[in-house]
Write an enzyme that holds these catalytic residues in place. Structure first.
Site, PDB file in Angstrom:
ATOM      1  N   ILE A  18       0.822  -1.208   0.000  1.00  0.00           N
ATOM      2  CA  ILE A  18       0.000   0.000   0.000  1.00  0.00           C
ATOM      3  C   ILE A  18       0.856   1.257   0.000  1.00  0.00           C
ATOM      4  O   ILE A  18       0.574   2.216  -0.721  1.00  0.00           O
ATOM      5  CB  ILE A  18      -0.951  -0.008   1.215  1.00  0.00           C
ATOM      6  CG1 ILE A  18      -1.925  -1.186   1.123  1.00  0.00           C
ATOM      7  CG2 ILE A  18      -1.726   1.306   1.307  1.00  0.00           C
ATOM      8  CD1 ILE A  18      -2.733  -1.430   2.381  1.00  0.00           C
ATOM      9  N   GLU A  44      12.424   2.712  -4.268  1.00  0.00           N
ATOM     10  CA  GLU A  44      12.260   3.149  -5.652  1.00  0.00           C
ATOM     11  C   GLU A  44      11.759   2.010  -6.535  1.00  0.00           C
ATOM     12  O   GLU A  44      10.867   2.207  -7.372  1.00  0.00           O
ATOM     13  CB  GLU A  44      13.580   3.710  -6.179  1.00  0.00           C
ATOM     14  CG  GLU A  44      13.948   5.056  -5.579  1.00  0.00           C
ATOM     15  CD  GLU A  44      15.107   5.716  -6.323  1.00  0.00           C
ATOM     16  OE1 GLU A  44      15.369   5.340  -7.475  1.00  0.00           O
ATOM     17  OE2 GLU A  44      15.737   6.607  -5.738  1.00  0.00           O
ATOM     18  N   ASN A 103       1.301   4.673   7.084  1.00  0.00           N
ATOM     19  CA  ASN A 103       1.009   3.357   6.531  1.00  0.00           C
ATOM     20  C   ASN A 103       1.803   2.239   7.204  1.00  0.00           C
ATOM     21  O   ASN A 103       1.336   1.109   7.293  1.00  0.00           O
ATOM     22  CB  ASN A 103       1.314   3.364   5.026  1.00  0.00           C
ATOM     23  CG  ASN A 103       1.310   1.971   4.437  1.00  0.00           C
ATOM     24  OD1 ASN A 103       0.265   1.334   4.323  1.00  0.00           O
ATOM     25  ND2 ASN A 103       2.493   1.488   4.075  1.00  0.00           N
ATOM     26  N   TYR A 171      -2.084  -7.644  17.324  1.00  0.00           N
ATOM     27  CA  TYR A 171      -2.176  -6.789  16.131  1.00  0.00           C
ATOM     28  C   TYR A 171      -3.530  -6.081  16.103  1.00  0.00           C
ATOM     29  O   TYR A 171      -3.609  -4.873  15.857  1.00  0.00           O
ATOM     30  CB  TYR A 171      -1.996  -7.628  14.872  1.00  0.00           C
ATOM     31  CG  TYR A 171      -2.217  -6.865  13.599  1.00  0.00           C
ATOM     32  CD1 TYR A 171      -1.289  -5.927  13.148  1.00  0.00           C
ATOM     33  CD2 TYR A 171      -3.355  -7.074  12.824  1.00  0.00           C
ATOM     34  CE1 TYR A 171      -1.497  -5.211  11.976  1.00  0.00           C
ATOM     35  CE2 TYR A 171      -3.573  -6.380  11.653  1.00  0.00           C
ATOM     36  CZ  TYR A 171      -2.640  -5.445  11.228  1.00  0.00           C
ATOM     37  OH  TYR A 171      -2.849  -4.737  10.061  1.00  0.00           O
ATOM     38  N   LYS A 175      -4.644  -1.974  16.121  1.00  0.00           N
ATOM     39  CA  LYS A 175      -5.513  -1.318  15.142  1.00  0.00           C
ATOM     40  C   LYS A 175      -6.768  -0.748  15.792  1.00  0.00           C
ATOM     41  O   LYS A 175      -7.316   0.256  15.322  1.00  0.00           O
ATOM     42  CB  LYS A 175      -5.854  -2.302  14.014  1.00  0.00           C
ATOM     43  CG  LYS A 175      -4.650  -2.653  13.139  1.00  0.00           C
ATOM     44  CD  LYS A 175      -3.988  -1.401  12.556  1.00  0.00           C
ATOM     45  CE  LYS A 175      -2.850  -1.715  11.628  1.00  0.00           C
ATOM     46  NZ  LYS A 175      -2.247  -0.508  11.021  1.00  0.00           N
ATOM     47  N   VAL A 206      -5.861  -7.622   1.595  1.00  0.00           N
ATOM     48  CA  VAL A 206      -5.130  -6.998   0.495  1.00  0.00           C
ATOM     49  C   VAL A 206      -4.008  -7.947   0.072  1.00  0.00           C
ATOM     50  O   VAL A 206      -3.330  -8.539   0.916  1.00  0.00           O
ATOM     51  CB  VAL A 206      -4.511  -5.647   0.918  1.00  0.00           C
ATOM     52  CG1 VAL A 206      -3.914  -4.934  -0.293  1.00  0.00           C
ATOM     53  CG2 VAL A 206      -5.554  -4.762   1.589  1.00  0.00           C
TER      54      VAL A 206
END
Length: 260
Positions: A18, A44, A103, A171, A175, A206
């Site tokens: 993401i 990159e 992110n 986790y 969140k 995802v």
């Protein structure tokens, strides 16, 4: 998105998934992007690959904007000194930051009754403290420059709404905390009579290497409906492109057919 052209965005966790997709889309829309990650040497290539992947899926959108610049910096979100060094560099080199995309995150398959403390601590350090330090530094930088239209975006997870498995409980806790921090920051902006915005972009499954690093979930989710990284980058552009009086507080993005 035109109003963001020429301005500066900091994107954390930009060496894959993401973060890389957000970085290339912002850059394509004329934003100067400071992309950071522990694996800075991969940024990159990851950003270029994210663009190629979007094109291969027919999801790449040409823009009329002059592309922004991409700046790559190494930063371990578990280390406050790394974060402060990045913000110091941004201030001295680019003047400051106008957009922050929090992110970077990590997950460990760590239950609550047998996991080593280190597995819990690294998730708390990156997913909560790292995010909070970045947010604090970005907001202070904006206020110091008189910027009152900046935008903070947290990338969260549907795990912040429900715990699906005991192995992901810690986790999920981080969140859940991101949701609380989103609302807390909104109220901070209200208290300061600020026009700055905070948004939380919350994805379902995802297809990224993040999932691949979790053996249990990789096996369980292999054949389930999933999003692509550019789907979440599109959501980031959407919240950034809203009129000044509109704040998208949270946007949940799930793949069609997700059974969770």
């Amino acid at each position: 998105m035109e109003r963001w052209s020429g301005r500066v965005a900091l994107v954390t966790g930009a060496s894959a998934g993401i973060g890389a997709a957000v970085a290339y889309q912002l850059q394509d829309h004329g934003v100067n992007v400071v992309a950071v990650a522990r694996r800075a040497d991969k940024i990159e290539e990851a950003v270029a690959q994210a663009k190629k992947d979007a094109k291969s899926r027919g999801r790449y959108h040409e823009t009329k904007a002059k592309p922004g610049k991409l700046y790559v910096k190494k930063c371990d979100l578990a280390k406050e000194e790394d974060i402060l060094a990045v913000f110091k560099w941004i201030k001295e080199t680019l003047g400051g930051v106008d957009i922050l995309v929090n992110n970077a995150a990590l997950a460990k398959e760590s239950g609550l009754t047998g996991a080593p403390t280190g597995d819990w601590k690294i998730q708390l350090d990156v997913n909560i403290l790292g995010l909070s330090i970045c947010t604090r530094e970005a907001v202070q930088n904006m206020r110091g420059r008189g910027v009152d239209d900046g935008h903070i975006i947290h990338i969260s997870s549907v795990a912040g709404h429900r715990v699906s498995n005991h192995k992901s409980a810690m986790y999920g806790a981080t969140k859940h905390a991101v949701m609380a921090l989103t609302e807390g920051l909104r109220k901070d902006f209200v208290e300061h009579k600020s026009n700055m915005k905070v948004s939380c972009v919350t994805p379902g499954l995802v297809k990224t290497e993040f999932r691949d690093n979790l053996p249990y979930y990789k096996g369980m989710c292999e054949n389930l409906p999933s999003l692509y990284s550019e789907d979440l980058a599109d959501a980031v552009l959407y919240v950034l492109g809203t009129p000044p009086h509109v704040q998208i507080h949270e946007i949940i993005v799930k793949p069609v057919g997700e059974a969770f």
